[in-house]
Design an enzyme around this catalytic site. Structure first.
Site, PDB file in Angstrom:
ATOM      1  N   GLY A  22      15.463  52.378   5.993  1.00  0.00           N
ATOM      2  CA  GLY A  22      16.859  52.823   5.725  1.00  0.00           C
ATOM      3  C   GLY A  22      17.003  54.567   5.795  1.00  0.00           C
ATOM      4  CG  ASN A  24      18.572  56.864  11.127  1.00  0.00           C
ATOM      5  OD1 ASN A  24      18.853  58.048  11.524  1.00  0.00           O
ATOM      6  ND2 ASN A  24      17.774  56.328  11.517  1.00  0.00           N
ATOM      7  CG  MET A 100      14.285  45.960  13.094  1.00  0.00           C
ATOM      8  SD  MET A 100      14.312  47.035  14.379  1.00  0.00           S
ATOM      9  CE  MET A 100      12.955  46.494  15.394  1.00  0.00           C
ATOM     10  CE  LYS A 101      19.779  36.951  13.087  1.00  0.00           C
ATOM     11  NZ  LYS A 101      20.729  36.843  13.869  1.00  0.00           N
ATOM     12  CG  LEU A 103      24.561  43.032  16.323  1.00  0.00           C
ATOM     13  CD1 LEU A 103      25.555  44.279  16.552  1.00  0.00           C
ATOM     14  CD2 LEU A 103      24.922  42.308  15.044  1.00  0.00           C
ATOM     15  CG  ASN A 117      21.593  51.086  17.740  1.00  0.00           C
ATOM     16  OD1 ASN A 117      21.358  51.060  16.388  1.00  0.00           O
ATOM     17  ND2 ASN A 117      20.834  50.877  18.709  1.00  0.00           N
ATOM     18  CG  HIS A 119      17.534  53.512  21.387  1.00  0.00           C
ATOM     19  ND1 HIS A 119      16.900  52.285  21.244  1.00  0.00           N
ATOM     20  CD2 HIS A 119      16.806  54.071  22.470  1.00  0.00           C
ATOM     21  CE1 HIS A 119      15.918  52.184  22.101  1.00  0.00           C
ATOM     22  NE2 HIS A 119      15.751  52.994  22.762  1.00  0.00           N
TER      23      HIS A 119
HETATM   24  C1  GRF Z   1      14.923  54.621  13.768  1.00  0.00           C
HETATM   25  O1  GRF Z   1      13.862  55.181  14.512  1.00  0.00           O
HETATM   26  C2  GRF Z   1      16.171  54.087  14.638  1.00  0.00           C
HETATM   27  O2  GRF Z   1      16.118  55.073  15.842  1.00  0.00           O
HETATM   28  C3  GRF Z   1      15.763  52.607  15.351  1.00  0.00           C
HETATM   29  O3  GRF Z   1      15.066  52.067  13.938  1.00  0.00           O
HETATM   30  C4  GRF Z   1      14.440  53.281  13.253  1.00  0.00           C
HETATM   31  C5  GRF Z   1      15.109  53.055  11.817  1.00  0.00           C
HETATM   32  O4  GRF Z   1      14.634  53.860  10.951  1.00  0.00           O
HETATM   33  N1  GRF Z   1      16.934  52.192  15.630  1.00  0.00           N
HETATM   34  P1  GRF Z   1      15.065  54.001   9.398  1.00  0.00           P
HETATM   35  O5  GRF Z   1      15.025  52.548   8.942  1.00  0.00           O
HETATM   36  O6  GRF Z   1      16.584  54.393   9.527  1.00  0.00           O
HETATM   37  O7  GRF Z   1      14.388  54.781   8.593  1.00  0.00           O
END
Ligand code: GRF
Length: 210
Positions: A22, A24, A100-101, A103, A117, A119
Site C-alpha cells: 500500500g 501508493n 491484484m484482482k 476487475l 490505476n 502501472h
Molecule cells: C506498484 O508497483 C504499482 O505500480 C503496481 O503494484 C505495485 C503496488 O505497490 N500496480 P504498493 O502496494 O502501492 O506499494
C-alpha cells in the site's frame, strides 16, 4: 465522434483498492492529508484480509473493508457485491493501487472514467505482471510509471500521466522497481489532484490536461 468526459471539479470521495503493502495508497493519503488533493479517502478496500496496507489504513483511522474471493461463487458475483458497496458510499473515484484482482467488465462499466490505476512501466509497453524484470530482460533503455483510466481491457485504458526513468546496466528487479516506485508516488497523487480539479478531459484514447 469520440465520447468526451471531463472529470468533476468537487470535493471527491475516494476508494483505494489494494492487495499488498500500500505505498501508493499512502502517497495518495499523504497528499490528501496535506491538503494537496480536494478529496477524502472514504474507503480502503482489499481482496486480501491480511494486506499490510489495510492495517496501515486502520492505523490512519480510515474506513477499511475486505471481501474474500473464496466466499463467492464467481468473480462476477464478487464484483457485483463490490459495486453495491461502492455505490452505497457515494464514491467518486476508485484508485487501484497494487490491487491484484482483475476487475470484471461489469465493474469497469459501472464506474466508467471513475477508476484509475498505476502501472510500473511505460504502457502500452509491458502490460501485465513482473514488468520491471521484463523491461530489464528486453533491454529497453528507459522504463517508468503510468497512471491510466481503467477499462475492461487490462492495462490499456486512456493514459493520464507518465514518468520516465533510465534502466541502468547493473539494474536488478529491485533497483529498477525502487526507482520507478519513487515516480509512482509523485504521479499518482498528481493525477488524482488533477481529477478533482476538473482538469482531466478524455477524448477517445487521449487525456487532455485543461
Ligand atoms: C506498484 O508497483 C504499482 O505500480 C503496481 O503494484 C505495485 C503496488 O505497490 N500496480 P504498493 O502496494 O502501492 O506499494
Amino acid at each position: 465522434m469520440n465520447e468526451v468526459f471531463i472529470s468533476p471539479k468537487k470535493k471527491g470521495k475516494i476508494a483505494v483498492f489494494i492487495s499488498g503493502r500500500g505505498s501508493n495508497f499512502m502517497a495518495i493519503h499523504d497528499a490528501v492529508a496535506a491538503g494537496k488533493i480536494n478529496a477524502e479517502i472514504a474507503l480502503v478496500f482489499s481482496n486480501k484480509k491480511n494486506a499490510p496496507g489495510l492495517e496501515i489504513a486502520g492505523q490512519r483511522e480510515l474506513n477499511t473493508f475486505n471481501l474474500k474471493p473464496k466466499d463467492f461463487s464467481s468473480n462476477e458475483e464478487y464484483d457485483q457485491v463490490l459495486v453495491d458497496e461502492i455505490k452505497k458510499r457515494n464514491i467518486d473515484l476508485i484508485c487501484l493501487a497494487g490491487y491484484m484482482k482483475i476487475l470484471t467488465p461489469g465493474f469497469c462499466e459501472a464506474f466508467k472514467y471513475k477508476i484509475l490505476n498505476i502501472h510500473p512501466a511505460l504502457l502500452p509497453s509491458f502490460p501485465g505482471l513482473h514488468v520491471q524484470q521484463k523491461a530489464i530482460d528486453w533491454g529497453v533503455r528507459f522504463s517508468g510509471a503510468t497512471v491510466h483510466f481503467v477499462t475492461a481491457d487490462v492495462d490499456m485504458g486512456p493514459i493520464v500521466l507518465q514518468a520516465v526513468v533510465p534502466v541502468l546496466q547493473d539494474d536488478t528487479d529491485e533497483t529498477l522497481s525502487d526507482r520507478i516506485l519513487k515516480e509512482e508516488h509523485k504521479i499518482y497523487p498528481e493525477a488524482v489532484r488533477l481529477y478533482f480539479e476538473g482538469r482531466l478531459e478524455v477524448r477517445g484514447r487521449r487525456v487532455f490536461i485543461r
